[in-house]
Design a protein around this motif. Structure first.
Motif, PDB file in Angstrom:
ATOM      1  N   TYR A 102       0.860  -1.140   0.045  1.00 60.51           N
ATOM      2  CA  TYR A 102      -0.027  -0.050  -0.263  1.00 60.51           C
ATOM      3  C   TYR A 102       0.917   1.232   0.018  1.00 60.51           C
ATOM      4  O   TYR A 102       0.716   2.164  -0.861  1.00 60.51           O
ATOM      5  CB  TYR A 102      -0.948  -0.015   1.297  1.00 60.51           C
TER       6      TYR A 102
ATOM      7  N   PRO B 140      -2.760 -20.980   1.187  1.00 58.50           N
ATOM      8  CA  PRO B 140      -3.972 -20.846   0.737  1.00 58.50           C
ATOM      9  C   PRO B 140      -4.836 -19.627   0.866  1.00 58.50           C
ATOM     10  O   PRO B 140      -5.673 -19.398   0.480  1.00 58.50           O
ATOM     11  CB  PRO B 140      -4.734 -21.918   0.779  1.00 58.50           C
ATOM     12  N   THR B 141      -4.506 -18.866   2.153  1.00 56.50           N
ATOM     13  CA  THR B 141      -5.106 -17.849   2.452  1.00 56.50           C
ATOM     14  C   THR B 141      -4.345 -16.922   2.881  1.00 56.50           C
ATOM     15  O   THR B 141      -2.807 -16.862   3.068  1.00 56.50           O
ATOM     16  CB  THR B 141      -5.942 -18.206   4.011  1.00 56.50           C
ATOM     17  N   ILE B 142      -4.782 -15.487   2.820  1.00 53.25           N
ATOM     18  CA  ILE B 142      -3.840 -14.329   3.098  1.00 53.25           C
ATOM     19  C   ILE B 142      -3.590 -14.058   4.558  1.00 53.25           C
ATOM     20  O   ILE B 142      -4.346 -14.270   5.430  1.00 53.25           O
ATOM     21  CB  ILE B 142      -4.780 -12.922   2.803  1.00 53.25           C
TER      22      ILE B 142
ATOM     23  N   GLY C  56      -2.107 -11.631   6.371  1.00 55.11           N
ATOM     24  CA  GLY C  56      -2.192 -10.486   7.127  1.00 55.11           C
ATOM     25  C   GLY C  56      -3.801 -10.089   7.478  1.00 55.11           C
ATOM     26  O   GLY C  56      -4.711 -10.804   7.038  1.00 55.11           O
TER      27      GLY C  56
ATOM     28  N   LEU D 190      -7.323  -8.718   6.701  1.00 54.57           N
ATOM     29  CA  LEU D 190      -7.877  -8.765   5.405  1.00 54.57           C
ATOM     30  C   LEU D 190      -8.421  -7.423   4.678  1.00 54.57           C
ATOM     31  O   LEU D 190      -8.521  -7.047   3.791  1.00 54.57           O
ATOM     32  CB  LEU D 190      -9.254  -9.753   5.622  1.00 54.57           C
TER      33      LEU D 190
ATOM     34  N   ALA E 285      -5.392  -6.410   2.999  1.00 59.95           N
ATOM     35  CA  ALA E 285      -5.534  -7.036   1.609  1.00 59.95           C
ATOM     36  C   ALA E 285      -6.632  -6.348   0.708  1.00 59.95           C
ATOM     37  O   ALA E 285      -6.346  -5.884  -0.534  1.00 59.95           O
ATOM     38  CB  ALA E 285      -5.712  -8.319   1.925  1.00 59.95           C
ATOM     39  N   SER E 286      -7.688  -6.074   1.194  1.00 56.90           N
ATOM     40  CA  SER E 286      -8.945  -5.574   0.372  1.00 56.90           C
ATOM     41  C   SER E 286      -8.554  -3.963  -0.061  1.00 56.90           C
ATOM     42  O   SER E 286      -8.834  -3.641  -1.198  1.00 56.90           O
ATOM     43  CB  SER E 286     -10.170  -5.270   1.256  1.00 56.90           C
ATOM     44  N   LYS E 287      -7.522  -3.445   0.612  1.00 50.41           N
ATOM     45  CA  LYS E 287      -7.223  -2.003   0.346  1.00 50.41           C
ATOM     46  C   LYS E 287      -6.543  -1.965  -0.913  1.00 50.41           C
ATOM     47  O   LYS E 287      -6.552  -1.012  -1.807  1.00 50.41           O
ATOM     48  CB  LYS E 287      -6.350  -1.451   1.724  1.00 50.41           C
TER      49      LYS E 287
ATOM     50  N   ARG F  86      -5.994  -4.677  -3.066  1.00 52.22           N
ATOM     51  CA  ARG F  86      -6.826  -5.317  -4.173  1.00 52.22           C
ATOM     52  C   ARG F  86      -7.706  -4.304  -4.922  1.00 52.22           C
ATOM     53  O   ARG F  86      -7.865  -4.328  -6.155  1.00 52.22           O
ATOM     54  CB  ARG F  86      -7.731  -6.467  -3.441  1.00 52.22           C
ATOM     55  N   ARG F  87      -8.465  -3.515  -4.182  1.00 54.15           N
ATOM     56  CA  ARG F  87      -9.364  -2.646  -4.661  1.00 54.15           C
ATOM     57  C   ARG F  87      -8.685  -1.444  -5.735  1.00 54.15           C
ATOM     58  O   ARG F  87      -9.146  -0.782  -6.347  1.00 54.15           O
ATOM     59  CB  ARG F  87     -10.464  -2.039  -3.827  1.00 54.15           C
ATOM     60  N   LEU F  88      -7.436  -1.427  -5.346  1.00 55.88           N
ATOM     61  CA  LEU F  88      -6.531  -0.664  -6.233  1.00 55.88           C
ATOM     62  C   LEU F  88      -5.842  -1.452  -7.577  1.00 55.88           C
ATOM     63  O   LEU F  88      -5.008  -0.952  -8.100  1.00 55.88           O
ATOM     64  CB  LEU F  88      -5.417   0.006  -5.524  1.00 55.88           C
ATOM     65  N   GLY F  89      -6.409  -2.538  -7.513  1.00 52.54           N
ATOM     66  CA  GLY F  89      -5.899  -3.311  -8.663  1.00 52.54           C
ATOM     67  C   GLY F  89      -4.678  -4.213  -8.747  1.00 52.54           C
ATOM     68  O   GLY F  89      -4.203  -4.858  -9.530  1.00 52.54           O
TER      69      GLY F  89
ATOM     70  N   ILE G 261      -3.670 -10.848  -6.006  1.00 54.84           N
ATOM     71  CA  ILE G 261      -3.031 -11.309  -4.530  1.00 54.84           C
ATOM     72  C   ILE G 261      -2.946 -12.899  -5.242  1.00 54.84           C
ATOM     73  O   ILE G 261      -3.976 -13.477  -5.407  1.00 54.84           O
ATOM     74  CB  ILE G 261      -3.700 -11.461  -3.301  1.00 54.84           C
TER      75      ILE G 261
ATOM     76  N   THR H  25      -2.522 -16.491  -3.965  1.00 52.34           N
ATOM     77  CA  THR H  25      -2.179 -17.193  -2.892  1.00 52.34           C
ATOM     78  C   THR H  25      -2.006 -18.413  -3.312  1.00 52.34           C
ATOM     79  O   THR H  25      -2.175 -19.070  -4.556  1.00 52.34           O
ATOM     80  CB  THR H  25      -3.725 -17.213  -1.980  1.00 52.34           C
TER      81      THR H  25
END
Lengths: 365, 160
Positions: free
Chosen positions: A169, A186-188, A190, A192, A195-197, A199-202, A205, A207
């Protein structure tokens, strides 16, 4: 030359600054040394808002927490000496240690020492991992947030723990394109929301993926990824080539423990705490009764818990020298309660388990 | 799924989305914080005490939709940038979404920006209708954009 102090604090990160502040405020003559040019530890690179309790620093940025801690220690400057650019280089018998600055080597005699040396970054084995352009996440943060230097234009992050997600970020904020975050699990790893922050900027991720090799000869031109199975083995024919000029490794931290070993503290390996840590009790006292520990050196966690453990160590170190004190007891009780709440819930499970193991082992020796 | 790719699925989202009748009444927060993490600044940020944590600091925030006024003061206080305020009562067919924004340049009121969904996909141009960026927010601006009403739970970021 030699120096004499009551409490000797090694490391000026959140744990060490808090320990020194409490010890000096209670009345102990205190010396703090830090090997960097400026105290604050990793907090001086943390431009994001902190999680935690709003009673203690949550919602404010790490850099601001560092400033608050620096103000705290100025308030007790009559009893606290701070030496920057000064490293603790060894413990000797008879409560003696050696410190080295750019000017001189000096001896320090102390009555209690609090070692808050923090942690060192882990690396990862893959082909070409010595190419220029491959950094640890802490190094990237130092370049970017302390010195204002972009580490590259297109960066691949390896590791989806909080550090990997947060540094991704911060890279986006610095105008660097983050081409992906690679995670073997298989999972993130840190939080979440972090992660979303990104992910929504493109930022994709990946896994259940690993990095097989870095591409390039004089510098990084890309990375070869592969999917991994449940035993973390690369799955054939799932290779994926990603173009980037920089690879950032955020694959965990290991407590920095050399000084404890030199001081003959008993060590224990606890995976949940990041590896070998000095055995210590709930007062943060190691098996060497003159030496206390706080912060990541006692097990990898984060800055708020480091501050609280530092306060406990500072108060107990003071009592070791000056005897029982109601003020010290109040500081310890408050910090313990805050630690308990911060470590409750499902995200604190690993830490709770690791800390319980340390306390159990120390009880047995 | 959120824990695999960072994208909240519609099923994961549904418990934190206010019911249709509440949405129809005007601005209300959506707190997209779905994990038990030790964090509570949203609770003290709310001037009407609409945000609760039953089990203490590591519990998920629970928003009382009928108490929430949609004032948006919680938005910049969330370290996870996970709080949004939506207003379905904006203009016929259009709604607004308010969100934290921590990049440069900060857009200006009236500026056209690119709207992004939860995966970062470009979902078209939208207009900035409000920018709140006082010193007290410490570099977390709160940006309000005007979006088609059917996009109100899809658009979650902007690119300036």
């Amino acid at each position: 030359m030699s120096r004499n102090t009551e409490v000797f604090v090694i490391g000026g990160g959140p744990a060490g600054l808090s320990a020194a502040h409490v010890a000096a405020k209670l009345g102990a003559k205190t010396l703090l040394v830090d090997d960097s040019a400026r105290v604050g530890g990793q907090l001086i690179k943390q431009t994001h808002r902190f999680f935690g309790s709003s009673n203690r620093d949550a919602g404010i940025r790490g850099v601001t927490i560092a400033e608050k801690l620096q103000q705290d220690i100025e308030e007790v400057s009559d009893r606290l000496t701070v030496l920057e650019n000064t490293a603790a280089v060894g413990f000797y018998h008879n409560k003696e240690a050696g410190i080295l600055s750019q000017k001189a080597y000096e001896r320090v005699t102390y009555q209690a020492a609090i070692v808050c040396t923090g942690a060192t970054e882990n690396s990862l084995a893959f082909d070409n991992n010595d190419l220029p352009g491959i950094y640890g996440a802490g190094g990237v943060q130092t370049l970017m947030n302390v010195h204002g230097i972009r580490p590259g234009q297109k960066i691949l992050m390896v590791g989806s723990g909080n550090i990997g997600l947060i540094v991704s970020y911060q890279l986006i904020q610095a105008g660097v394109e983050v081409v992906g975050v690679v995670e073997g699990m298989p999972t993130i790893g840190g939080y979440l929301v972090h992660a979303s922050k990104i992910r929504r900027l493109g930022v994709p991720i990946y896994t259940s993926h690993t990095i097989l090799k870095a591409l390039g000869s004089d510098g990084v031109t890309g990375a070869m990824l592969s999917r991994v199975d449940e035993k973390f083995q690369p799955v054939p024919n799932t290779e994926l080539e990603i173009k980037c000029d920089c690879i950032c490794l955020a694959v965990g931290l290991t407590p920095l423990i050399d000084l404890f070993q030199q001081a003959q503290c008993r060590m224990v390996h606890v995976g949940e705490l990041g590896g070998l840590v000095p055995l210590h009790d709930s007062a943060m006292r190691t098996t060497n009764p003159d030496i206390f520990v706080a912060g990541d050196a006692s097990g990898i966690e984060e800055a708020t818990t480091a501050i609280l453990a530092g306060r406990i160590a500072g108060a107990r170190a003071y009592e070791t020298i000056h005897g029982k004190s109601p003020q010290a007891e109040a500081i310890v009780a408050e910090a313990r309660e805050e630690l308990r709440t911060l470590r409750s819930g499902s995200t604190g499970e690993r830490i709770r388990w690791g800390r319980e193991r340390v306390l159990k082992e120390v009880g047995e020796c | 799924m959120l824990k695999n790719d960072g994208i909240i699925s519609p099923e994961e989202l549904s418990p934190v989305v206010p019911p249709a009748d509440r949405l129809a009444r005007g601005p209300v927060a959506i707190i997209e914080c779905l994990q038990d993490i030790p964090c509570d600044p949203c609770v003290s940020a709310c001037p009407v005490k609409a945000i609760k944590m039953k089990e203490g600091i590591t519990d998920r925030p629970l928003l009382e939709f009928d108490t929430c006024t949609g004032c948006g003061l919680c938005i910049p206080k969330c370290p996870g940038l996970a709080i949004f305020v939506v207003n379905m009562k904006h203009t016929p067919g259009m709604a607004t979404v308010s969100m934290s924004y921590e990049q440069l340049p900060v857009p200006e009121k009236g500026q056209e920006v690119t709207a992004l969904d939860r995966s970062g996909k470009d979902v078209g141009k939208v207009k900035v209708v409000r920018v709140v960026n006082p010193p007290g927010y410490d570099h977390t601006a709160v940006i309000t954009i005007e979006v088609p009403a059917d996009q109100v739970n899809n658009i979650r970021a902007i690119r300036v």
